[in-house]
Design a protein around this motif. Structure first.
Motif, PDB file in Angstrom:
ATOM      1  N   THR A  32     -30.249  19.217  11.857  1.00 24.80           N
ATOM      2  CA  THR A  32     -30.372  20.532  11.227  1.00 24.80           C
ATOM      3  C   THR A  32     -29.070  20.945  10.554  1.00 24.80           C
ATOM      4  OG1 THR A  32     -29.886  21.581  13.364  1.00 24.80           O
ATOM      5  CG2 THR A  32     -32.199  21.352  12.752  1.00 24.80           C
ATOM      6  N   ASP A  33     -27.923  20.526  11.102  1.00 22.48           N
ATOM      7  CA  ASP A  33     -26.643  20.770  10.415  1.00 22.48           C
ATOM      8  C   ASP A  33     -26.665  20.144   9.025  1.00 22.48           C
ATOM      9  OD1 ASP A  33     -25.625  22.147  12.560  1.00 22.48           O
ATOM     10  OD2 ASP A  33     -24.358  20.511  13.289  1.00 22.48           O
ATOM     11  N   ALA A  34     -27.137  18.892   8.954  1.00 24.55           N
ATOM     12  CA  ALA A  34     -27.177  18.192   7.667  1.00 24.55           C
ATOM     13  C   ALA A  34     -28.124  18.892   6.699  1.00 24.55           C
ATOM     14  CB  ALA A  34     -27.607  16.739   7.879  1.00 24.55           C
ATOM     15  N   LEU A  35     -29.282  19.343   7.196  1.00 20.69           N
ATOM     16  CA  LEU A  35     -30.227  20.059   6.327  1.00 20.69           C
ATOM     17  C   LEU A  35     -29.611  21.343   5.792  1.00 20.69           C
ATOM     18  CD1 LEU A  35     -33.678  19.745   8.172  1.00 20.69           C
ATOM     19  CD2 LEU A  35     -32.918  18.550   6.121  1.00 20.69           C
ATOM     20  N   VAL A  36     -28.946  22.079   6.665  1.00 22.26           N
ATOM     21  CA  VAL A  36     -28.305  23.331   6.248  1.00 22.26           C
ATOM     22  C   VAL A  36     -27.261  23.069   5.169  1.00 22.26           C
ATOM     23  CG1 VAL A  36     -26.692  25.121   7.017  1.00 22.26           C
ATOM     24  CG2 VAL A  36     -28.732  24.636   8.361  1.00 22.26           C
ATOM     25  N   ALA A  74     -19.635  14.445  -1.235  1.00 21.32           N
ATOM     26  CA  ALA A  74     -18.410  14.255  -0.465  1.00 21.32           C
ATOM     27  C   ALA A  74     -18.142  15.445   0.443  1.00 21.32           C
ATOM     28  CB  ALA A  74     -17.230  14.035  -1.415  1.00 21.32           C
ATOM     29  N   LEU A  75     -18.421  16.651  -0.041  1.00 18.44           N
ATOM     30  CA  LEU A  75     -18.200  17.851   0.756  1.00 18.44           C
ATOM     31  C   LEU A  75     -19.133  17.880   1.967  1.00 18.44           C
ATOM     32  CD1 LEU A  75     -16.702  20.519   1.012  1.00 18.44           C
ATOM     33  CD2 LEU A  75     -18.414  21.569  -0.472  1.00 18.44           C
ATOM     34  N   ILE A  76     -20.382  17.484   1.767  1.00 15.11           N
ATOM     35  CA  ILE A  76     -21.346  17.464   2.876  1.00 15.11           C
ATOM     36  C   ILE A  76     -20.929  16.443   3.933  1.00 15.11           C
ATOM     37  CG2 ILE A  76     -23.725  16.881   3.500  1.00 15.11           C
ATOM     38  CD1 ILE A  76     -24.520  18.000   0.709  1.00 15.11           C
ATOM     39  N   VAL A  77     -20.547  15.240   3.478  1.00 15.82           N
ATOM     40  CA  VAL A  77     -20.109  14.206   4.418  1.00 15.82           C
ATOM     41  C   VAL A  77     -18.853  14.667   5.173  1.00 15.82           C
ATOM     42  CG1 VAL A  77     -19.195  11.862   4.611  1.00 15.82           C
ATOM     43  CG2 VAL A  77     -21.145  12.321   3.105  1.00 15.82           C
ATOM     44  N   GLY A  78     -17.898  15.249   4.454  1.00 15.01           N
ATOM     45  CA  GLY A  78     -16.689  15.743   5.101  1.00 15.01           C
ATOM     46  C   GLY A  78     -16.979  16.846   6.090  1.00 15.01           C
ATOM     47  N   TRP A  79     -17.894  17.722   5.741  1.00  9.38           N
ATOM     48  CA  TRP A  79     -18.262  18.827   6.643  1.00  9.38           C
ATOM     49  C   TRP A  79     -18.899  18.289   7.916  1.00  9.38           C
ATOM     50  CZ3 TRP A  79     -19.841  23.814   3.693  1.00  9.38           C
ATOM     51  CH2 TRP A  79     -19.603  24.936   4.494  1.00  9.38           C
ATOM     52  N   MET A  80     -19.803  17.309   7.772  1.00  2.50           N
ATOM     53  CA  MET A  80     -20.444  16.716   8.949  1.00  2.50           C
ATOM     54  C   MET A  80     -19.409  16.015   9.832  1.00  2.50           C
ATOM     55  SD  MET A  80     -23.682  17.408   9.062  1.00  2.50           S
ATOM     56  CE  MET A  80     -24.308  16.145  10.182  1.00  2.50           C
ATOM     57  N   LEU A  81     -18.465  15.314   9.211  1.00  2.00           N
ATOM     58  CA  LEU A  81     -17.411  14.660   9.982  1.00  2.00           C
ATOM     59  C   LEU A  81     -16.544  15.679  10.712  1.00  2.00           C
ATOM     60  CD1 LEU A  81     -16.264  11.833   7.524  1.00  2.00           C
ATOM     61  CD2 LEU A  81     -17.469  11.550   9.705  1.00  2.00           C
ATOM     62  N   GLY A  87     -15.972  18.452  17.957  1.00  5.62           N
ATOM     63  CA  GLY A  87     -16.802  18.534  19.155  1.00  5.62           C
ATOM     64  C   GLY A  87     -17.755  19.696  19.190  1.00  5.62           C
ATOM     65  N   THR A  88     -18.309  20.068  18.041  1.00  4.09           N
ATOM     66  CA  THR A  88     -19.194  21.238  18.015  1.00  4.09           C
ATOM     67  C   THR A  88     -20.556  20.971  18.654  1.00  4.09           C
ATOM     68  OG1 THR A  88     -20.139  20.701  15.838  1.00  4.09           O
ATOM     69  CG2 THR A  88     -18.093  21.985  15.868  1.00  4.09           C
ATOM     70  N   ARG A  89     -20.858  19.692  18.916  1.00  2.00           N
ATOM     71  CA  ARG A  89     -22.135  19.359  19.550  1.00  2.00           C
ATOM     72  C   ARG A  89     -21.945  18.794  20.957  1.00  2.00           C
ATOM     73  NH1 ARG A  89     -23.004  18.142  14.001  1.00  2.00           N
ATOM     74  NH2 ARG A  89     -22.128  16.049  14.204  1.00  2.00           N
ATOM     75  N   ALA A  90     -20.774  18.973  21.524  1.00  2.00           N
ATOM     76  CA  ALA A  90     -20.508  18.485  22.883  1.00  2.00           C
ATOM     77  C   ALA A  90     -21.360  19.242  23.893  1.00  2.00           C
ATOM     78  CB  ALA A  90     -19.031  18.636  23.223  1.00  2.00           C
ATOM     79  N   HIS A  91     -21.912  18.515  24.870  1.00  2.00           N
ATOM     80  CA  HIS A  91     -22.826  19.157  25.818  1.00  2.00           C
ATOM     81  C   HIS A  91     -22.119  20.188  26.692  1.00  2.00           C
ATOM     82  CE1 HIS A  91     -21.152  15.988  28.492  1.00  2.00           C
ATOM     83  NE2 HIS A  91     -21.365  16.865  29.444  1.00  2.00           N
ATOM     84  N   ARG A  92     -20.788  20.123  26.778  1.00  2.00           N
ATOM     85  CA  ARG A  92     -20.068  21.077  27.629  1.00  2.00           C
ATOM     86  C   ARG A  92     -20.000  22.482  27.034  1.00  2.00           C
ATOM     87  NH1 ARG A  92     -17.568  16.198  28.053  1.00  2.00           N
ATOM     88  NH2 ARG A  92     -17.222  15.376  30.160  1.00  2.00           N
ATOM     89  N   LEU A 142     -24.794  27.684   9.334  1.00  2.00           N
ATOM     90  CA  LEU A 142     -24.597  26.784  10.473  1.00  2.00           C
ATOM     91  C   LEU A 142     -24.624  27.555  11.791  1.00  2.00           C
ATOM     92  CD1 LEU A 142     -21.757  24.388   9.235  1.00  2.00           C
ATOM     93  CD2 LEU A 142     -24.084  23.726   9.830  1.00  2.00           C
ATOM     94  N   VAL A 143     -23.961  28.707  11.819  1.00  2.00           N
ATOM     95  CA  VAL A 143     -23.953  29.529  13.037  1.00  2.00           C
ATOM     96  C   VAL A 143     -25.366  30.019  13.359  1.00  2.00           C
ATOM     97  CG1 VAL A 143     -23.142  31.712  14.019  1.00  2.00           C
ATOM     98  CG2 VAL A 143     -21.539  30.221  12.809  1.00  2.00           C
ATOM     99  N   VAL A 144     -26.111  30.438  12.329  1.00  2.00           N
ATOM    100  CA  VAL A 144     -27.497  30.887  12.548  1.00  2.00           C
ATOM    101  C   VAL A 144     -28.346  29.743  13.083  1.00  2.00           C
ATOM    102  CG1 VAL A 144     -29.585  31.702  11.393  1.00  2.00           C
ATOM    103  CG2 VAL A 144     -27.378  32.727  10.833  1.00  2.00           C
ATOM    104  N   SER A 145     -28.172  28.547  12.513  1.00  2.00           N
ATOM    105  CA  SER A 145     -28.913  27.381  12.989  1.00  2.00           C
ATOM    106  C   SER A 145     -28.599  27.083  14.437  1.00  2.00           C
ATOM    107  CB  SER A 145     -28.575  26.176  12.110  1.00  2.00           C
ATOM    108  OG  SER A 145     -29.113  24.985  12.647  1.00  2.00           O
TER     109      SER A 145
END
Length: 493
Positions: A32-36, A74-81, A87-92, A142-145
């Motif tokens: 969903t991050d990538a879609l956004v 390039a901006l999308i790839v950089g943003w995802m990286l 660590g925005t998707r870390a389970h902790r 992204l925050v809303v997602s």
């Protein structure tokens, strides 16, 4: 032959489908991050520049131009990286607290800085509107997602799914305390399934349904028996430092987790700092402060937002005033003395929602209800409330005149609810700490159950706010207040 489960649990275990929910959740969030980002970045490009516009690298040479489509990719790839690296998707951090949102914003801001530096070094002439719209819009979405994912995850966690299965280890008293605290917040993702405590004759932890299944020397067998994936140590006296270190070695990495819960509660993350020193994981706890720049920022925020709310809510104020005056005898507004910061009295303003003389009936109604000795003077099914009063109370419209109290400085938008002198007279030393900050129109306990909460729960939430308040926390409470007002749950009375 002994029935004791084998201690050898370190052999690799093949995860069954659906067992490792953390990995699947992180993949879903990444998708969903990538879609956004695709929708945002390409949407801004097409709306602002078109699909085939190019950015100039060297104004003197046409062949050095770069397609904005390439820049967007390039901006999308950089943003995802950047989201992955920080660590925005870390389970902790998922599911509870504000760290996830903070990390998302931090990753986005840092990427914005990197893009600015690269554009300067490469002399890339990026369209300002493209950059200044794509970054803020992408960050907000992204925050809303993430918020939407959190609602989904929270609903499942309340049903006991997608949570760490916790085995508590420590003294019976500390384990019971941690079990009760975790039970209050199932959305945090820790579900206590058993406890190991020393020398106990009880079958369950006091005040809970958590079974006691052995002593602190039976941790690994208890995990194998219960299916727990997380050991949470609640007190250190029962386990030596060497035993805790050995336990960390015995747990299979990636599948089992070790958590040490210090004897702290009611303390928010911003006040806690971990500092490893000579092998000791020291936890620094800052004392709460009620002065300085944060206080001035809170006051400026209150004044600005209160003025805007008064302007936008003026039609509602006018209609409510007419409805109150036309449907019952008495004044439109109701003024009542309340206790504010440091015990100073002030007059709080509300739309009148009860018949005239309602205060004279309060003592009798509280006595009939059996709650006259509790510091929450609330009457269920209150016969004094008018028909219009019931409506404006349900949607908290009766509270809107308190915006004038905010502008005057008697109240804040967010804070502990101001109470009557009679209620304050029933305070203990702990409850007196509510008066260290400005009382608020809304607060943590109002958005966590309102009048349906017991006094103990209400004071616990108020004290948590007092000890850990921040401007970011105030904004989050205001958003939760909006949701509570739009979709009231019937707990206001």
């Amino acid at each position: 032959m002994s029935d004791e489960p084998s201690l050898q649990i370190r052999q690799p275990v093949t995860l069954m489908p659906g067992e490792d929910w953390r990995r699947r959740y992180a993949f879903g969030v990444a998708f969903t991050d990538a879609l956004v980002l695709v929708w945002t970045v390409f949407g801004v490009q097409i709306a602002w520049l078109g699909l085939y516009h190019q950015a100039s690298v060297d104004p003197t040479r046409a062949d050095t131009a770069v397609s904005y489509t390439v820049i967007s990719l390039a901006l999308i790839v950089g943003w995802m990286l950047s989201l992955a690296v920080f660590g925005t998707r870390a389970h902790r951090i998922i599911g509870a607290g504000g760290s996830e949102y903070k990390y998302v914003i931090d990753a986005s801001v840092r990427l914005f800085g990197v893009v600015g530096i690269l554009a300067l070094l490469l002399k890339l002439d990026l369209a300002r509107g493209y950059v200044l719209i794509a970054f803020p819009l992408g960050t907000i979405l992204l925050v809303v997602s993430r918020w939407l994912w959190r609602q989904w995850l929270g609903a499942h966690r309340e049903g006991g799914r997608y949570s760490a299965k916790v085995l508590l280890v420590g003294s019976e008293q500390s384990a019971a305390h941690i079990a009760n605290e975790l039970a209050r917040q199932p959305k945090a993702g820790y579900r206590v399934i058993a406890a190991c405590v020393p020398l106990s004759s009880n079958s369950t932890l006091a005040g809970t349904a958590v079974p006691i299944i052995g002593g602190v020397d039976k941790i690994l067998p208890a995990m194998a028996r219960t299916g727990a994936d997380t050991v949470m140590i609640t007190s250190a006296d029962e386990l030596s430092p060497e035993r805790v270190r050995q336990l960390s070695w015995e747990l299979e990495p990636g599948r089992y987790h070790l958590v040490v819960a210090p004897s702290l509660s009611g303390i928010g993350g911003p006040r806690i700092h971990t500092r490893p020193l000579v092998g000791l994981p020291l936890v620094h706890v800052e004392a709460p402060r009620y002065d300085g720049s944060k206080l001035y920022a809170k006051r400026a925020f209150d004044v600005l937002l209160a003025m805007l709310l008064l302007i936008f809510a003026s039609p509602v104020l006018a209609v409510t005033a007419v409805a109150v005056k036309a449907t019952s005898k008495g004044p439109v507004f109701y003024r009542q003395e309340r206790i504010g910061k440091n015990g100073a009295a002030f007059h709080m303003l509300k739309f009148r929602s009860m018949r005239v003389g309602a205060d004279d009936e309060l003592a009798r109604l509280l006595a009939d209800q059996g709650t006259s000795d509790r510091p929450l003077f609330k009457v269920r099914h209150d016969p004094r409330v008018t028909r219009v009063g019931a409506v404006i109370r349900k949607y908290s419209i009766d509270e809107l005149p308190q915006l004038l109290n905010v502008l005057k400085g008697d109240m804040s938008l967010v804070g502990p609810r101001p109470q009557r002198a009679g209620e304050r007279a029933l305070y203990d030393n702990r409850a007196e700490r509510r008066l260290l900050v400005q009382p608020g129109m809304t607060g943590l306990w109002q958005v966590s159950g309102r009048s349906a909460l017991s006094w103990d729960d209400a004071i616990r939430l108020d004290l948590y706010y007092v000890e850990n308040w921040s401007l970011t926390g105030d904004i989050l409470i205001l958003f939760r207040t909006i949701r509570a007002v739009i979709a009231p749950d019937g707990t206001a009375f």
